[in-house]
Scaffold this active site. Sequence first.
Site, mmCIF file in Angstrom:
data_model
loop_
_atom_site.group_PDB
_atom_site.id
_atom_site.type_symbol
_atom_site.label_atom_id
_atom_site.label_comp_id
_atom_site.label_asym_id
_atom_site.label_seq_id
_atom_site.Cartn_x
_atom_site.Cartn_y
_atom_site.Cartn_z
ATOM 1 N N GLY A 226 0.776 -1.085 0.011
ATOM 2 C CA GLY A 226 0.027 -0.209 0.028
ATOM 3 C C GLY A 226 0.748 1.344 -0.154
ATOM 4 N N PRO A 228 2.346 4.868 1.304
ATOM 5 C CA PRO A 228 2.792 5.349 2.511
ATOM 6 C C PRO A 228 1.657 5.951 3.469
ATOM 7 C CG PRO A 228 4.341 6.029 0.751
ATOM 8 C CD PRO A 228 3.215 5.480 0.013
ATOM 9 N N GLY A 229 1.740 5.541 4.635
ATOM 10 C CA GLY A 229 0.940 6.095 5.663
ATOM 11 C C GLY A 229 -0.624 5.379 5.787
ATOM 12 N N LYS A 232 0.534 0.040 7.226
ATOM 13 C CA LYS A 232 1.249 -1.574 7.231
ATOM 14 C C LYS A 232 1.955 -1.373 8.474
ATOM 15 C CE LYS A 232 3.263 -0.063 3.343
ATOM 16 N NZ LYS A 232 2.678 1.236 3.222
ATOM 17 N N THR A 233 2.749 -0.636 8.902
ATOM 18 C CA THR A 233 3.478 -0.869 10.097
ATOM 19 C C THR A 233 2.629 -0.789 11.327
ATOM 20 O OG1 THR A 233 5.611 0.332 8.848
ATOM 21 C CG2 THR A 233 5.461 0.057 11.397
ATOM 22 N N GLU A 448 -6.905 33.977 -8.810
ATOM 23 C CA GLU A 448 -7.558 33.017 -8.034
ATOM 24 C C GLU A 448 -9.040 33.020 -8.380
ATOM 25 O OE1 GLU A 448 -6.150 30.876 -6.476
ATOM 26 O OE2 GLU A 448 -4.164 31.832 -6.683
ATOM 27 N N HIS A 451 -9.684 30.858 -11.496
ATOM 28 C CA HIS A 451 -9.921 29.475 -11.129
ATOM 29 C C HIS A 451 -11.217 29.280 -10.568
ATOM 30 C CE1 HIS A 451 -5.899 28.366 -12.018
ATOM 31 N NE2 HIS A 451 -5.216 29.284 -11.056
ATOM 32 N N ASP A 523 0.427 25.951 -12.652
ATOM 33 C CA ASP A 523 -0.820 25.510 -13.442
ATOM 34 C C ASP A 523 -0.400 24.873 -14.850
ATOM 35 O OD1 ASP A 523 -2.385 26.327 -11.253
ATOM 36 O OD2 ASP A 523 -2.393 28.458 -12.210
#
Length: 633
Positions: A226, A228-229, A232-233, A448, A451, A523
């Site tokens: 999977g 990271p994060g 799993k661990t 902005e 967008h 962009d």
Amino acid sequence: MTPSNEPGKQDQIPQPGPTIPNQYSFLWLSAAIFLMFLWLQGNNQQQQQELAYSEFKQAVISGQVAEVTLRTEEISGSFTDSGASRFANDSRPPSSSFITLRPQVEDPELLPLLERQEVLVRGSRSGRPWWQELILGFLPWILLLALMFWFWGAAQKRMTQGGGPFDYGKSRARRARRETSTTTLDDVAGIESAKRDISEIIDFLKSPDKYRRLGAVMPKGVLLVGPPGTGKTLLARAIAGEAEVPFFSISASEFIEMFVGVGAARVRDMFQTARKEAPALIFIDELDAVGRSRGAGLGGGHDEREQTLNQILTEMDGFEAHENVLVLAATNRPDVLDTALLRPGRFDRKITLDRPHREAREAILKVHVRKVPLAADVDLTQVAARTTGFSGADLKNLVNEAALTAARDNLVEVNNHCFEVAHDRLILGEERDAQLTPEEREAVAYHECGHAIMAYYMPKADPLTKITIIPHGMAMGVTEQTPKEDKYNYTESYLEDRIKVMLGGRSAEKIIYGEVSTGAQNDLKEATKLLRRMVGQWGMSEKIGPLGLGIGEEHVFLGREMGAPREYSEKLAEMIDSEIQSQLLAFEAFTVSFLTEHRQELDALARAVMKRETLSAGEITEVLEEARSRETA
């Protein structure tokens, strides 16, 4: 019930007290011999006043010498009570004894002088005792040779059987104990299918007869895969807290050492230890550190990493059915693993842990807020909806940042505003002070808002969340969008609208100022990258056709070859570049035309942003609806 009476808890057997490792015995012996050497030297060099020969004779004449010992090269003796302090000074501390060197020319008057002054005369052999001379002469060489043989033997032992004075060949695997583990399966949320698989394997280890009666064989290995994060661990730590069998954990990078052969020796030692305590679990984190495909062109068969991998393959394939030793490994790069590792008989089962969906994110948030006092306005369902794409580690970090924000504001509870601030800090970056001129501030606002207008009106675009012209991280302003739901497949129309939103800022600048600025650099980069994948990887171009050429993939080192070969001709590459360019120009022309038609809304939204600096989704809708009503009036 006391722990000693609970069945199956092998990890609670009393352990012997700490002992001194055998490899340090020689060091302690060497230190003892060295200290004895210093003591012998000290005994032979007790504090004595050193007198010149003339001073010695003057002391004898003055009656201040009680006795002397004559040697070939020196004379030592003791003063009378009055003579001890006569020759003392800053460089000569007071002492009852003295020593002087005899001149090379024999003094015939010395013995008669000593007899006249009634000084007790003794004779002595010259030099130290024979046993001291023997020790002091040979001790340094003995120590040097012993150290040389010790290091030579230690190196040979490391090379042959993996031992050595510094335990280079010993496994670095750590044994987890249930009584010290603070993580359980209850702390793992959002990956219920993985928890079921792991629980089944743990049950197999604890009750193998139940499965063997049905002819089932325990998997030799389980691979957790999977991004990271994704937990799993964390899942492995939970297993350590739940399993009633010995659990050994190690990072794959700990196998490799500066000495050749150490990695393979540590693998052997780890599996031998696990077999002695079977049934047992071995967890190898970041398996790709040693499990990359062999023959990658970086080193041959002598490569230390390949030796370690070969030993892992041998140990896993050498299991017998009755050994009950399971290997659990985690990696976020399954594509680089050697095919021999992934075949049945080694890692039989693969458990995929993906980024959590909305319900899973809410469950993960509930786990992480157990010890966090929440205000009544916090809705974890809304927080989960706003954190699309977050991993389990990201969500944990979000809760922690929210708690830090509350502590910074001296609050007794973590409220919804704290979560919003934490979310913005993680997604947009830390707010920073930037002294923008009024012209630059206006340009950022129009950028902005370009967008935002495209995101508001494009039917497939993700909904707007906020607009801000407060600098965050490296960005002067941010337009935030949040998907309504988790997406696993992207349609062509959705991707096209996404590109139009990306080009909205640049197009707004072109409309208002007649030129563009460097603010649209990222962009353009993202739009070109996305369009290249649409054309060359996903077949979303009628001119190029349904060809999956792998263009746009991020080719990392896969362990099998240094770079991916190009599977298309130069002519096709030119066609792809031409198609990408023409589509980008078409999207830009559409965006400029659309924003020109909605110029009044663009101006109204820009004025509102410059006034308030930050607009929420509701405020954006209010401004645009008001501007549109004025336009139609």
